[in-house]
Motif scaffolding. Structure first.
Motif, PDB file in Angstrom:
ATOM      1  N   PHE A  71       0.828  -1.207   0.000  1.00 32.61           N
ATOM      2  CA  PHE A  71       0.000   0.000   0.000  1.00 32.61           C
ATOM      3  C   PHE A  71       0.868   1.264   0.000  1.00 32.61           C
ATOM      4  O   PHE A  71       0.486   2.285  -0.585  1.00 32.61           O
ATOM      5  CB  PHE A  71      -0.954  -0.002   1.187  1.00 32.61           C
ATOM      6  CG  PHE A  71      -2.096  -0.971   1.043  1.00 32.61           C
ATOM      7  CD1 PHE A  71      -2.956  -0.892  -0.034  1.00 32.61           C
ATOM      8  CD2 PHE A  71      -2.301  -1.980   1.968  1.00 32.61           C
ATOM      9  CE1 PHE A  71      -4.000  -1.784  -0.194  1.00 32.61           C
ATOM     10  CE2 PHE A  71      -3.345  -2.880   1.823  1.00 32.61           C
ATOM     11  CZ  PHE A  71      -4.191  -2.781   0.745  1.00 32.61           C
ATOM     12  N   TYR A  72       2.019   1.190   0.649  1.00 28.86           N
ATOM     13  CA  TYR A  72       2.975   2.295   0.603  1.00 28.86           C
ATOM     14  C   TYR A  72       3.352   2.573  -0.851  1.00 28.86           C
ATOM     15  O   TYR A  72       3.322   3.729  -1.312  1.00 28.86           O
ATOM     16  CB  TYR A  72       4.213   1.906   1.415  1.00 28.86           C
ATOM     17  CG  TYR A  72       5.307   2.948   1.492  1.00 28.86           C
ATOM     18  CD1 TYR A  72       5.531   3.655   2.669  1.00 28.86           C
ATOM     19  CD2 TYR A  72       6.152   3.202   0.414  1.00 28.86           C
ATOM     20  CE1 TYR A  72       6.559   4.599   2.761  1.00 28.86           C
ATOM     21  CE2 TYR A  72       7.165   4.144   0.493  1.00 28.86           C
ATOM     22  CZ  TYR A  72       7.366   4.829   1.667  1.00 28.86           C
ATOM     23  OH  TYR A  72       8.378   5.755   1.751  1.00 28.86           O
ATOM     24  N   ALA A 135      -3.255   0.136   6.610  1.00 27.84           N
ATOM     25  CA  ALA A 135      -3.154   0.326   5.157  1.00 27.84           C
ATOM     26  C   ALA A 135      -3.238   1.806   4.806  1.00 27.84           C
ATOM     27  O   ALA A 135      -2.476   2.299   3.958  1.00 27.84           O
ATOM     28  CB  ALA A 135      -4.258  -0.461   4.457  1.00 27.84           C
ATOM     29  N   LEU A 136      -4.160   2.543   5.437  1.00 26.83           N
ATOM     30  CA  LEU A 136      -4.306   3.971   5.187  1.00 26.83           C
ATOM     31  C   LEU A 136      -3.048   4.737   5.582  1.00 26.83           C
ATOM     32  O   LEU A 136      -2.599   5.644   4.863  1.00 26.83           O
ATOM     33  CB  LEU A 136      -5.513   4.520   5.949  1.00 26.83           C
ATOM     34  CG  LEU A 136      -6.899   4.114   5.438  1.00 26.83           C
ATOM     35  CD1 LEU A 136      -7.972   4.482   6.452  1.00 26.83           C
ATOM     36  CD2 LEU A 136      -7.198   4.790   4.099  1.00 26.83           C
ATOM     37  N   ALA A 140      -0.525   6.694   3.021  1.00 28.62           N
ATOM     38  CA  ALA A 140      -0.190   8.107   3.220  1.00 28.62           C
ATOM     39  C   ALA A 140       1.324   8.298   3.270  1.00 28.62           C
ATOM     40  O   ALA A 140       1.853   9.267   2.699  1.00 28.62           O
ATOM     41  CB  ALA A 140      -0.841   8.625   4.499  1.00 28.62           C
ATOM     42  N   ARG A 141       2.043   7.376   3.898  1.00 28.18           N
ATOM     43  CA  ARG A 141       3.502   7.486   3.928  1.00 28.18           C
ATOM     44  C   ARG A 141       4.083   7.398   2.515  1.00 28.18           C
ATOM     45  O   ARG A 141       5.045   8.092   2.182  1.00 28.18           O
ATOM     46  CB  ARG A 141       4.100   6.382   4.807  1.00 28.18           C
ATOM     47  CG  ARG A 141       3.835   6.528   6.292  1.00 28.18           C
ATOM     48  CD  ARG A 141       4.790   5.683   7.126  1.00 28.18           C
ATOM     49  NE  ARG A 141       4.729   4.263   6.789  1.00 28.18           N
ATOM     50  CZ  ARG A 141       3.899   3.386   7.341  1.00 28.18           C
ATOM     51  NH1 ARG A 141       3.022   3.804   8.255  1.00 28.18           N
ATOM     52  NH2 ARG A 141       3.912   2.111   7.005  1.00 28.18           N
ATOM     53  N   GLY A 142       3.487   6.534   1.696  1.00 28.00           N
ATOM     54  CA  GLY A 142       3.959   6.410   0.322  1.00 28.00           C
ATOM     55  C   GLY A 142       3.728   7.668  -0.492  1.00 28.00           C
ATOM     56  O   GLY A 142       4.600   8.104  -1.264  1.00 28.00           O
ATOM     57  N   VAL A 312      -7.070   6.702  -2.946  1.00 28.05           N
ATOM     58  CA  VAL A 312      -7.742   5.636  -2.190  1.00 28.05           C
ATOM     59  C   VAL A 312      -6.948   4.338  -2.341  1.00 28.05           C
ATOM     60  O   VAL A 312      -6.765   3.853  -3.456  1.00 28.05           O
ATOM     61  CB  VAL A 312      -9.183   5.439  -2.690  1.00 28.05           C
ATOM     62  CG1 VAL A 312      -9.888   4.360  -1.875  1.00 28.05           C
ATOM     63  CG2 VAL A 312      -9.962   6.747  -2.627  1.00 28.05           C
ATOM     64  N   PRO A 313      -6.499   3.728  -1.244  1.00 32.06           N
ATOM     65  CA  PRO A 313      -5.641   2.552  -1.318  1.00 32.06           C
ATOM     66  C   PRO A 313      -6.409   1.237  -1.445  1.00 32.06           C
ATOM     67  O   PRO A 313      -6.285   0.339  -0.608  1.00 32.06           O
ATOM     68  CB  PRO A 313      -4.877   2.612   0.002  1.00 32.06           C
ATOM     69  CG  PRO A 313      -5.839   3.225   0.961  1.00 32.06           C
ATOM     70  CD  PRO A 313      -6.627   4.233   0.142  1.00 32.06           C
TER      71      PRO A 313
END
Length: 820
Positions: A71-72, A135-136, A140-142, A312-313
């Motif tokens: 997800f990142y 996951a969120l 966001a970090r990615g 949106v992941p």
């Protein structure tokens, strides 16, 4: 003189050189923001290296050790390709567009602040399950890692648009992703405008004529509603057009542009290869780039591939090796307008069954570029936020001493839709996906499912429970002083419509009516389709078994059942009448047009003139039928309803009364009006496309307009950022191309299938998908519009989960490595 000429020549040459140098510098800076898909990065926030393989369609295949790392990386590639789009979605949900665009977006911001979507998104973060929260956060970090790379590597500010609008890019957060989903719910909702429109029509027209103009599904029996004026004393008829905050950046869709989509599935027994089939094409407004982004995620539970939404992941529509899932708008009536009565002695209070209670209030400051900040007061009742009278002309249906409050399921402060979407994506079977849908709140959707052995359709989303004594059954605004007009909560998930493995072996939905139950179990009175479903049923019945190709054929079908129904009715007294008129006369032009239509099969093909003649005739006829009764309100009916036309020309319940022009002394017949409307339409078409109907082409008018929401109207730049394509289809074809309905060219294709996917579980890697533009949001990238031409031609790209196949055709392989 010669010396002067030489100096002028030198000056001119110098200016040319200076201009060329400036263009080169501008190009160099803009080109810097095109990502290199083979570049490796060292980033913080990862637990292990991640590989990103871009196949030859620039679809990223993401391989990581943990789910959070995957997800990142999805956040990283979303930001690489669509950073501007993501920041605009976030700013819209936050009500902060005016910080960038000034006063022209102030009204949009004011309304979004009153809806308070972003505050609700913030509170909803804690409602997600632990896995979704992780996951969120990883996503966001990615996103923020790429923003950091933009700053470190002088990468052209991340997108060309940031050179024109240089506001600082704020860090992404988990609430931003939830806000994007809430914004999508707003874009897909048409119930508020439908309530106001019905209320206005009810005041202007007798009940029988309202039933003509705003017809219910013909197969549905509906009890009569009271006249709106009798519910709201003191109101006077108002025929002003319904208006709200508009413009390319506005998320407030008009009723004809509410969510739409197609999805169908076949069980193994109805599939030629013995595996289940599923097709899905969600319909949204066209933009450049498209709202959809294709991606493959290699999760610990297995690979998933399909359509994501930047910001949106989650793979919203797509497939894994075991399960395919698609979405169509369920058209659940999940919104009510409640008229709250103010306390005459204190306008900060409103009346309830328990007496007067105070509004909840909060001040909000909107920063406006190049202008003073604007402070607004937000108010909420128990029903929901208080909306201004200018929004969809609510003032026209609001009695004196009242304000309009909005009850809507998407305004949940504990919205678990993100968790539901995550769990559906991870599901392995139909049963698991249906169970995951329990947490879905809004926008309500029909979830179409196919695993290796079966198919299903489940309505997911919160369904309001209304009192059987509700004054308007939720179809028009109602007084909040009566407790029967307030919601009683929501129905249990188990009561939502569900179809498992039907005996026919085929399931489908085109936004048509899914249940036939009495109020309040009715689900909705407003459905998105009565026409496309008829064509779909015909296509499904023509084959005993289906294939991937037959499902693709249905997705791309351009035959209009509405044209086949309506034309014989409105032309009944015009076909083959009289001798051939002299060339060059209006009568001869009409005869030529009628001859073309008489031999036409209803196919809305871009290369034919008949669809253009038919659409122009229908528009002109619709206007002439309603203009005298409705006045300016007729402007709201930009798209003729085939059911309305059919009621009029079959004289159902006296509907032929619409044909008589009220203001004239003569009594006009429906045949008269059809003839006059056709002549008027042909004159308009002749002025635009020339005197020969045989040379007219539907595709010349019906161009898909993928316009850039910000730069699309800027002179010169619009030729670089907008994507226009000649297209087939129309308002009522399975390959739906919703027409604009207004402006100089009302036939422009502005709303349709931005994503198409067909999944074959007999051979999953033969599945295909496509989006309407390209993966990149950078107008100078070759991936800005490369998929758009395939989409226009009805072609697809492979949708394989085979990692070696992706690597073999890779246009770039990138590695994200954790910093030491």
């Amino acid at each position: 003189m010669l010396t002067l000429f030489r100096w002028l020549l030198r000056l001119f040459t110098g200016l040319l050189a200076l201009g060329a140098f400036a263009l080169f510098v501008a190009y160099w800076f803009l080109e810097r923001s095109i990502p290199d898909y083979s570049e490796d990065f060292s980033v913080s926030g990862l637990s292990a290296p991640v590989e990103i393989v871009r196949n030859n369609s620039s679809v990223p295949h993401i391989f990581g050790k943990t789910e959070e790392d995957v997800f990142y990386a999805l956040g990283f590639v979303h930001a690489q390709d669509r950073l501007w789009q993501m920041t605009m979605l976030r700013r819209t949900a936050q009500g902060r567009l005016s910080e960038v665009f000034g006063k022209r977006t102030l009204k949009i911001d004011e309304l979004l602040r009153r809806y308070d979507l972003y505050t609700l998104a913030l509170s909803s973060v804690a409602a997600q399950d632990a896995q979704t929260q992780k996951a969120l956060e990883a996503y966001a970090r990615g996103v923020n890692a790429w923003i950091g790379q933009v700053n470190l590597g002088a990468r052209g500010r991340g997108a060309p648009e940031f050179f024109f609008f240089s506001n600082e890019i704020a860090a992404w957060s988990p609430a931003d992703s939830i806000a994007v989903i809430k914004l999508m719910a707003l874009q897909m909702s048409g119930q508020l405008e439908a309530e106001v429109l019905r209320a206005n029509a009810s005041i202007l027209l007798p009940e029988a004529r309202v039933a003509d103009l705003l017809p219910d599904d013909p197969t549905q029996a509906v009890t009569a509603l009271p006249d709106y004026a009798s519910l709201m004393p003191g109101l006077v008829p108002n025929s002003d057009p319904i208006q709200t905050a508009s413009g390319p950046l506005s998320p407030f869709s008009r009723l004809p542009m509410a969510g739409a989509s197609n999805a169908w599935a076949a069980a193994p027994g109805r599939a030629a290869a013995g595996g289940t089939l599923l097709a899905n094409d969600p319909h949204l407004g066209f933009t450049a780039p498209a709202i959809w982004y294709l991606a493959r995620l290699d999760l610990p539970t297995g690979g998933v591939i399909g359509g994501t939404i930047p910001g949106v992941p989650v793979v919203m529509v797509g497939r894994s090796a075991e399960l395919g899932w698609g979405l169509t708008s369920a058209y659940v009536d999940d919104l009510d307008v409640v008229m709250e009565k103010l306390n005459p002695a204190n306008p900060e209070e409103y009346e309830t069954a328990e007496g007067f209670v105070p509004f909840e209030t909060r001040r909000s400051i909107i920063q406006v570029k190049d202008d003073v900040p604007v402070t607004i007061t937000l108010r909420w009742s128990k029903a929901g936020p208080i909306l201004p009278g200018s929004h969809y002309n609510l003032a026209s249906v609001t009695p004196a001493g009242h304000v309009a409050a909005l009850s809507w399921t998407a305004l949940s402060p504990a919205d678990t839709t993100m968790t539901a979407a995550m769990q559906i994506m991870r599901s392995k079977t139909v049963a698991e996906a249906i169970a995951a849908g329990r947490l879905f709140i809004a926008p309500a959707q029909n979830l179409m499912l196919a695993d290796k052995t079966g198919i299903a359709m489940q309505v997911i989303g919160a369904v309001p429970r209304r009192d059987p004594g509700h004054a308007t059954q939720g179809r028009m605004p109602a007084l909040g002083t009566d407790p029967k007009n307030r919601w009683l909560g929501t129905f249990p998930y188990e009561t939502n419509p569900r179809i498992l493995d039907p005996s026919s072996g085929i399931l489908g939905n085109t936004n048509n009516k899914t249940v036939d139950l009495p109020f309040p179990e009715h689900l909705s009175f407003l459905w998105g389709d009565t026409q496309r479903i008829q064509r779909w049923l015909t296509l499904m019945k023509t084959r005993e078994v289906h294939t991937r190709e037959s499902f693709i054929e249905a997705q791309l079908d351009t035959v209009s059942p509405a044209a086949r129904t309506v034309l014989p009715l409105i032309g009944a007294d015009l076909w083959f009448t009289g001798e051939a008129a002299p060339e060059g006369t209006p009568e001869r032009l009409r005869q030529r047009a009628l001859q073309l239509l008489a031999e036409w099969n209803g196919e809305m093909n871009e290369h034919l003139p008949e669809p253009l003649i038919y659409m122009a005739w229908l528009r002109s006829l619709n206007t002439r039928l309603i203009q005298d009764e409705l006045g300016p309100l007729a402007e709201e009916f930009t798209h003729p309803d085939p059911i309305f036309i059919e009621r009029v020309y079959r004289n159902i319940n006296g509907a032929s009364a619409w044909c008589d022009v009220i203001q004239s002394a003569a009594v006009e017949s429906c045949a008269d009006l059809a003839r006059i409307a056709l002549d008027e339409a042909l004159i308009q078409l002749t002025e635009t496309y020339g005197p020969n109907p045989e040379t007219w082409r539907w595709g010349s008018a019906h161009q898909a307009t993928h316009d850039h929401p910000v730069l699309g109207d800027v002179p010169l730049l619009k030729w670089f950022v907008n994507i226009h394509q000649s297209t087939s289809g129309g308002d009522f074809t399975l390959m739906r191309g919703r027409t604009k309905g207004e402006g100089p060219n009302p036939y422009l294709n502005v709303h349709g299938a931005g994503y198409r996917g067909v999944y074959d579980f007999a051979d999953p890697d033969s599945s295909v998908f496509v989006i309407s533009t390209g993966q990149s949001g950078h107008p100078m990238s070759r991936n800005y519009d490369d998929l758009g031409e395939l989409w226009r031609r009805g072609e697809y790209v492979p949708m394989s989960l085979d990692p070696e196949l992706a690597r073999a055709a890779a246009v770039g392989i990138s590695h994200l490595t954790p910093t030491p």
